[in-house]
Design an enzyme around this catalytic site. Structure first.
Site, short mmCIF file in Angstrom:
data_model
loop_
_atom_site.label_atom_id
_atom_site.label_comp_id
_atom_site.label_asym_id
_atom_site.label_seq_id
_atom_site.Cartn_x
_atom_site.Cartn_y
_atom_site.Cartn_z
N ASP A 238 -9.41 -4.50 -3.23
CA ASP A 238 -9.51 -4.41 -4.58
C ASP A 238 -8.89 -3.57 -5.45
OD1 ASP A 238 -11.98 -5.61 -6.05
OD2 ASP A 238 -12.06 -3.80 -7.18
N GLU B 163 -1.89 2.22 13.70
CA GLU B 163 -2.55 3.32 15.12
C GLU B 163 -3.59 1.89 16.07
OE1 GLU B 163 -5.24 6.25 13.76
OE2 GLU B 163 -3.81 6.77 12.40
C1 GLC Z 1 -11.49 -6.70 -8.68
C2 GLC Z 1 -12.32 -7.84 -8.43
C3 GLC Z 1 -13.58 -7.95 -9.54
C4 GLC Z 1 -14.26 -6.66 -9.93
C5 GLC Z 1 -13.23 -5.22 -10.18
C6 GLC Z 1 -13.76 -3.89 -10.61
O1 GLC Z 1 -11.03 -7.27 -9.49
O2 GLC Z 1 -11.99 -8.78 -7.96
O3 GLC Z 1 -14.67 -9.30 -9.14
O4 GLC Z 1 -15.29 -7.48 -11.03
O5 GLC Z 1 -11.93 -5.72 -8.94
O6 GLC Z 1 -14.27 -3.64 -9.01
#
Ligand code: GLC
Length: 557
Positions: free
Chosen positions: A216, A266
């Site tokens: 993310d 790993e």
């Molecule tokens: C990313 C995710 C989104 C979230 C953001 C904050 O963009 O896909 O859904 O709100 O990160 O974590």
């Protein structure tokens, strides 16, 4: 005349050619009946996923979380939120996937934790200057009494990116940075303790058998030295930006992924890291997938390319060139949990920035649902013919549209609240999906509960209805996945064919020719050559198949 072939980067790892299906756990299948999907629900539907024919699943976060950003606010990275089940449920679901030859990718959120995370709570308690605060980005405020935020940064979800805390003695204190909601404090990735913690979290899920991670906000972890002021352009994309942004795409992030690359190496099998990195160009995106960093990065430039022959050809050519230059496969994606579903988006004829969503009062004409679905089917039929790896988002295989008419009271996306409703946000693509036409909550839950209300028109899109209809979107997706595999398209080589028309696109990959008709005139093709098409085709007495506008066909080359 044909132009030079665009080679797919070579290599035998499964992820180079995989079709990966995104599950948004809270909206997929609810076995407990509380209206929120869960891991046992996913397990119970594993046969449907195997029948669809996908290679892997990516699950949006299911870790312990107060759910202020639907799980993208993690309070414990090593446990399952009771809403979704338990670690034992995770193990059982993973085993059910692996038994069917399906891989599983976990969503990891390293840019920020939840403010409920034990580290953040300890940071609040420990006070300024402590090692606990050094794991996050706490700063003194500006102004005489520190009453002004440390800089002018804005949150992606609207409002300022800083929140002031109250110190243990009750006085107004320092400020902490949150690029997203105030419940999502950013980690300080210059802190070795943070780095060590995430190596250990990676190992936790790899040891349990996870096949990789979707990372993310992979472009956000490192912030520019000194946290300089930055004002995004008014019409800018809050997740990317077209000029250097002090919290996106800093050079220092790459070292983190080189380190993670080594952790994954790993482990047995080809484990994968996929970057969610919103960057302005494909060349920049390719930096995330150099051979010693991540393996894949989402191709958001492809997702947002215009629906016309020029734009599609250009973005596909550029994608293959940019990713190939670093030895990585291109990825392809049309929908996910953050954007307007492509069955609606492709019919939108007004400016609609990422994250703005569409609601009942969005200015402009209401997107034409039939047109959107037709284009979506044509776009997916083109996408699944391309070499590389493709991502699907749950519900798109049913042709689900964005849900526009959600009442304000039902909305849950923090960006709706942080902009006082100015942006509808992302709830419209997150509505629980329909399985059966007559069951409570269309078979999503056992009780009829559903955390977002499902619109009555979902009845037509229910999976069991589409299973019985050869012309349904579900059957199209199944055929696409079967034929993609049979013709080896994921590892093929793309060559453009000149059509002499600005509204026709034609390419070959392996032994398949793909033609997309964007124009008003019908195209005639030899019916005997047709492998599949995004809409049923009428055939003339001379055995010519008619390919109308917004239709893609696959032909024997
Ligand atoms: C990313 C995710 C989104 C979230 C953001 C904050 O963009 O896909 O859904 O709100 O990160 O974590």
């Amino acid at each position: 005349m044909s132009t030079s072939p665009e080679h797919a980067a070579t290599g035998s790892e499964w992820w180079r050619t995989a079709v990966i299906y995104q599950i948004y756990p809270r909206s997929f299948a609810d076995a407990s009946g509380d209206g929120i999907g869960d891991l046992p629900g996913i397990e119970s539907r594993m046969d449907a996923l195997a029948q669809l024919g996908v290679d892997a699943l990516w699950l949006s976060p299911f870790m312990v979380s107060p759910q202020r950003d639907a799980g993208y606010d993690v309070a414990d990275y090593r446990d399952v939120d009771p809403l979704f089940g338990s670690l034992a449920d995770f193990d059982a679901m993973l085993a059910a996937a692996h038994e069917r030859g399906i891989k599983l990718i976990v969503d990891l959120v390293p840019n920020h934790s939840s403010s409920d995370h034990a580290w953040f709570q300890a940071a609040l308690a420990a006070g300024p200057g402590s090692i606990e605060r050094a794991r996050y980005i706490f700063r003194d405020g500006k102004g005489e009494n520190g009453e002004l935020p440390p800089n002018n940064w804005e949150s992606v979800f609207g409002g300022r990116a800083w929140t002031r805390v109250t110190e243990a003695d009750g006085t107004p204190g320092q400020w902490y940075l949150h690029i997203f909601d105030s419940s999502q404090p950013d980690f300080d990735w210059s802190n070795e303790e943070v780095r060590e913690e995430f190596r250990s979290v990676l190992r936790f899920w790899l040891d349990r058998g996870a096949d990789g991670f979707r990372v993310d906000v992979a472009h956000g972890l490192v912030k520019a030295e000194g946290l300089p002021d930055y004002t995004p352009p008014a019409d800018g994309d809050s997740m990317g930006g077209h000029e250097p942004v002090p919290y996106w795409g800093q050079e220092g992030v790459h070292e983190i992924y080189r380190d993670w690359h080594n952790v994954l190496a790993e482990y047995e099998g080809d484990r994968v890291l996929c970057a969610e990195a919103w960057l302005p160009t494909l060349d920049e995106t390719a930096l995330w997938v150099r051979s010693d960093e991540m393996h894949q990065a989402f191709n958001f430039l492809y997702m947002y390319a215009g629906w016309n022959a020029d734009a599609q050809r250009e973005v596909i050519t550029e994608s293959l060139r940019a990713f190939n230059s670093v030895g990585a496969p291109s990825t392809w994606v049309l929908s996910n949990h953050d954007v307007v579903r492509h069955a609606t988006r492709l019919a939108v004829e007004f400016e609609n920035a990422q994250g703005a969503g569409i609601g009942p009062n969005t200015p402009g004409p209401r997107p034409d649902a039939a047109l959107g679905l037709r284009r979506a089917r044509a776009a997916t039929t083109l996408m699944l013919a391309l070499p590389g790896s493709a991502y699907l988002y749950q519900g798109e295989e049913l042709g689900l549209p964005e849900v526009i008419d959600l009442p304000d009271e039902a909305r849950q996306d923090p960006s709706f609240f942080r902009t006082n409703g100015e942006r509808y946000g992302r709830d419209g693509c997150r509505v629980p999906i329909p399985w059966e036409p007559d069951a409570p909550a269309f078979g999503f839950s056992t009780t009829g509960e559903s955390w977002l209300p499902q619109p009555p028109e979902f009845v037509e899109y229910a999976r069991s209805v589409e299973e019985k209809d050869d012309a349904s979107t579900l059957e199209l997706y199944k055929n696409l996945l079967t034929e993609r595999r049979a013709h080896g398209l994921g590892s093929g080589t793309l060559t453009w064919k000149e059509t002499g028309s600005a509204t026709l696109l034609s390419l070959t990959n392996a032994d398949v020719e793909v033609v997309v008709n964007f124009g008003a005139d019908e195209l005639l093709v030899d019916a005997a050559r047709v492998i599949l098409s995004s809409e049923p085709l009428l055939v003339t007495a001379e055995n010519q198949a008619k390919v109308p506008t917004d239709v893609t066909v696959w032909l024997h080359a």
